[in-house]
Write a protein that holds these residues in place. Structure first.
Motif, PDB file in Angstrom:
ATOM      1  N   PHE A   1       0.814  -1.216   0.000  1.00 48.64           N
ATOM      2  CA  PHE A   1       0.000   0.000   0.000  1.00 48.64           C
ATOM      3  C   PHE A   1       0.848   1.268   0.000  1.00 48.64           C
ATOM      4  O   PHE A   1       0.442   2.285  -0.548  1.00 48.64           O
ATOM      5  N   GLY A   2       2.020   1.208   0.626  1.00 51.94           N
ATOM      6  CA  GLY A   2       2.865   2.390   0.733  1.00 51.94           C
ATOM      7  C   GLY A   2       3.720   2.663  -0.492  1.00 51.94           C
ATOM      8  O   GLY A   2       4.028   3.819  -0.793  1.00 51.94           O
ATOM      9  N   TYR A   3       4.110   1.612  -1.214  1.00 47.73           N
ATOM     10  CA  TYR A   3       5.003   1.804  -2.358  1.00 47.73           C
ATOM     11  C   TYR A   3       4.474   1.187  -3.660  1.00 47.73           C
ATOM     12  O   TYR A   3       4.373   1.869  -4.677  1.00 47.73           O
ATOM     13  N   PHE A   4       4.162  -0.105  -3.653  1.00 46.84           N
ATOM     14  CA  PHE A   4       3.887  -0.806  -4.900  1.00 46.84           C
ATOM     15  C   PHE A   4       2.637  -0.317  -5.631  1.00 46.84           C
ATOM     16  O   PHE A   4       2.683  -0.070  -6.838  1.00 46.84           O
ATOM     17  N   ILE A   5       1.540  -0.166  -4.937  1.00 48.14           N
ATOM     18  CA  ILE A   5       0.318   0.302  -5.605  1.00 48.14           C
ATOM     19  C   ILE A   5       0.469   1.744  -6.089  1.00 48.14           C
ATOM     20  O   ILE A   5       0.210   2.015  -7.270  1.00 48.14           O
ATOM     21  N   PRO A   6       0.894   2.693  -5.222  1.00 43.63           N
ATOM     22  CA  PRO A   6       1.023   4.073  -5.732  1.00 43.63           C
ATOM     23  C   PRO A   6       2.026   4.213  -6.878  1.00 43.63           C
ATOM     24  O   PRO A   6       1.787   4.971  -7.819  1.00 43.63           O
ATOM     25  N   THR A   7       3.115   3.479  -6.819  1.00 46.64           N
ATOM     26  CA  THR A   7       4.119   3.563  -7.879  1.00 46.64           C
ATOM     27  C   THR A   7       3.561   3.027  -9.194  1.00 46.64           C
ATOM     28  O   THR A   7       3.756   3.634 -10.252  1.00 46.64           O
ATOM     29  N   MET A   8       2.845   1.913  -9.136  1.00 46.74           N
ATOM     30  CA  MET A   8       2.273   1.365 -10.366  1.00 46.74           C
ATOM     31  C   MET A   8       1.187   2.275 -10.928  1.00 46.74           C
ATOM     32  O   MET A   8       1.078   2.435 -12.153  1.00 46.74           O
TER      33      MET A   8
END
Length: 149
Positions: free
Chosen positions: A97-104
């Protein structure tokens, strides 16, 4: 706990498949060896809404929280293994939730550029860390499950 084990197994297997097969469509190379980001392929695949949202984003997150509470209250030797599994899964959920979803989400709107390629490659490489967390969660959850019988 058995739903937790099953969902962890599905998430790990699907994550390995995505990282080895699907991501190659998103990060390609031209004949001259230059890497490219293919946002259109990522949008077409839309694995978050087509798969991950149904399997992990909501279900695994809820199962992780429920198992964290249940593990905290568990008796005997199963408690340590179960807590370790829930904590590893919680770490996976936090970085997801902190990195992978927002980055994608940002990458799916990004044009093909050296910056997009660098971010996508870093995302793909860090994904192996996330898969290691899932593997640790699955193995420790299986140990806890075997001790609970």
């Amino acid at each position: 706990m058995w739903l937790f084990v099953i969902d962890l197994g599905i998430a790990l297997g699907a994550g390995l498949y995505e990282s080895r097969i699907v991501v190659r469509r998103w990060i390609g190379s031209s004949p001259d060896g230059v890497r490219h980001w293919n946002a259109e392929a990522a949008r077409q695949d839309d694995t978050e809404r087509r798969f991950w949202g149904l399997v992990t984003t909501v279900p695994l997150t809820l199962l992780t929280l429920a198992n964290l509470i249940a593990a905290w209250r568990a008796p005997g030797p199963v408690r340590g293994w179960w807590l370790a599994a829930a904590i590893a899964a919680l770490a996976d959920r936090v970085i997801t939730f902190g990195y992978f979803i927002p980055t994608m989400v940002r990458l799916m709107r990004a044009p093909d550029s050296p910056e997009s390629v660098a971010v996508a490659i870093r995302w793909a490489q860090l994904n192996y860390v996330r898969l290691a967390m899932l593997a640790a969660a699955l193995v420790t959850a299986l140990k806890a499950f075997s001790l609970s019988r």
